[in-house]
Design a protein around this motif. Structure first.
Motif, PDB file in Angstrom:
ATOM      1  N   HIS A  92       0.814  -1.230   0.000  1.00 32.57           N
ATOM      2  CA  HIS A  92       0.000   0.000   0.000  1.00 32.57           C
ATOM      3  C   HIS A  92       0.840   1.269   0.000  1.00 32.57           C
ATOM      4  O   HIS A  92       0.295   2.356  -0.197  1.00 32.57           O
ATOM      5  CB  HIS A  92      -0.952   0.004   1.192  1.00 32.57           C
ATOM      6  CG  HIS A  92      -2.023  -1.032   1.063  1.00 32.57           C
ATOM      7  ND1 HIS A  92      -1.960  -2.229   1.724  1.00 32.57           N
ATOM      8  CD2 HIS A  92      -3.148  -1.073   0.302  1.00 32.57           C
ATOM      9  CE1 HIS A  92      -3.023  -2.953   1.392  1.00 32.57           C
ATOM     10  NE2 HIS A  92      -3.738  -2.287   0.525  1.00 32.57           N
ATOM     11  N   ALA A  93       2.106   1.126   0.221  1.00 35.68           N
ATOM     12  CA  ALA A  93       2.972   2.318   0.285  1.00 35.68           C
ATOM     13  C   ALA A  93       3.334   2.769  -1.127  1.00 35.68           C
ATOM     14  O   ALA A  93       3.630   1.951  -1.989  1.00 35.68           O
ATOM     15  CB  ALA A  93       4.251   1.984   1.065  1.00 35.68           C
ATOM     16  N   PRO A  94       3.299   4.054  -1.353  1.00 33.95           N
ATOM     17  CA  PRO A  94       3.747   4.539  -2.658  1.00 33.95           C
ATOM     18  C   PRO A  94       5.262   4.363  -2.776  1.00 33.95           C
ATOM     19  O   PRO A  94       5.983   4.554  -1.805  1.00 33.95           O
ATOM     20  CB  PRO A  94       3.373   6.032  -2.637  1.00 33.95           C
ATOM     21  CG  PRO A  94       3.298   6.383  -1.198  1.00 33.95           C
ATOM     22  CD  PRO A  94       2.895   5.131  -0.466  1.00 33.95           C
ATOM     23  N   ARG A  95       5.716   3.943  -3.939  1.00 37.95           N
ATOM     24  CA  ARG A  95       7.163   3.817  -4.152  1.00 37.95           C
ATOM     25  C   ARG A  95       7.778   5.206  -4.085  1.00 37.95           C
ATOM     26  O   ARG A  95       7.216   6.167  -4.581  1.00 37.95           O
ATOM     27  CB  ARG A  95       7.460   3.203  -5.527  1.00 37.95           C
ATOM     28  CG  ARG A  95       7.016   1.766  -5.668  1.00 37.95           C
ATOM     29  CD  ARG A  95       7.890   0.825  -4.945  1.00 37.95           C
ATOM     30  NE  ARG A  95       8.919   0.312  -5.840  1.00 37.95           N
ATOM     31  CZ  ARG A  95       9.816  -0.549  -5.453  1.00 37.95           C
ATOM     32  NH1 ARG A  95       9.826  -0.991  -4.228  1.00 37.95           N
ATOM     33  NH2 ARG A  95      10.712  -0.987  -6.275  1.00 37.95           N
ATOM     34  N   ARG A  96       8.904   5.316  -3.427  1.00 35.44           N
ATOM     35  CA  ARG A  96       9.586   6.596  -3.315  1.00 35.44           C
ATOM     36  C   ARG A  96      11.066   6.390  -3.544  1.00 35.44           C
ATOM     37  O   ARG A  96      11.546   5.278  -3.489  1.00 35.44           O
ATOM     38  CB  ARG A  96       9.316   7.254  -1.968  1.00 35.44           C
ATOM     39  CG  ARG A  96       9.509   6.297  -0.799  1.00 35.44           C
ATOM     40  CD  ARG A  96       9.415   6.916   0.557  1.00 35.44           C
ATOM     41  NE  ARG A  96       8.080   7.336   0.865  1.00 35.44           N
ATOM     42  CZ  ARG A  96       7.798   8.220   1.792  1.00 35.44           C
ATOM     43  NH1 ARG A  96       8.740   8.764   2.499  1.00 35.44           N
ATOM     44  NH2 ARG A  96       6.573   8.558   2.061  1.00 35.44           N
TER      45      ARG A  96
END
Length: 167
Positions: free
Chosen positions: A161-165
């Motif tokens: 669920h985490a946006p790729r950064r």
């Protein structure tokens, strides 16, 4: 490995030493040297694999068991013992850090929560980390032993669920 580094540096600057690539390489060479004597034993390959996978930045057995389960089940390998600056400007050392996902993992033992002041401080610490837009995932020994399924599911969900950064 952590204990070997602690003995080497006398405990001073241990957190910095366990993440220093030169110190880590030196300790790995020392462990490899110890294993070299047993080259003909059938189990030495397993020992060498363990040496490669070990992370001296892991502070507890729970952290080591958690990380081993992550590796065994194909999760991205986290950084251990990483410093994170909270939105309050303070530096907090976290158990696991996936910078490319913005996810922090905390493997919590029960003993540290006997004092309500510690619970409140830990809550504020988590809020400061989350205030930076990071996701914090927590688990304890019950979520790792006898089966790591719950811990793995929590970490997988957070990573998914985490946006790729950028790391």
């Amino acid at each position: 490995m952590r204990r070997a580094i602690e003995l080497e540096c006398g405990g001073q600057g241990l957190r910095a030493a366990v993440v220093d690539p030169a110190v880590r390489a030196r300790v790995v060479r020392r462990f490899d040297g110890a294993a070299a004597f047993y080259t003909r034993h059938r189990w030495v390959t397993s020992v060498r694999t363990a040496i490669r996978l070990a992370d001296p930045a892991a502070e507890t057995v729970l952290e080591s068991l958690s990380r081993a389960a992550m590796v065994e089940h194909g999760l991205p390998v986290p950084r251990c013992g990483a410093p994170i600056t909270g939105d309050d400007g303070r530096v907090y050392w976290v158990d696991f850090w996936w910078p490319e996902f913005g996810v922090v993992g905390e493997a919590d033992g029960l003993g540290k929560y006997d004092d309500v002041k510690v619970v409140v401080a830990e809550k504020r610490r988590q809020e400061a980390i989350e205030g930076r837009g990071l996701t914090v995932v927590r688990w304890g020994m019950a979520e790792v032993q006898p089966s790591p399924a719950v811990m793995l599911a929590r970490v997988r969900a957070a990573l998914a669920h985490a946006p790729r950064r950028r790391a």
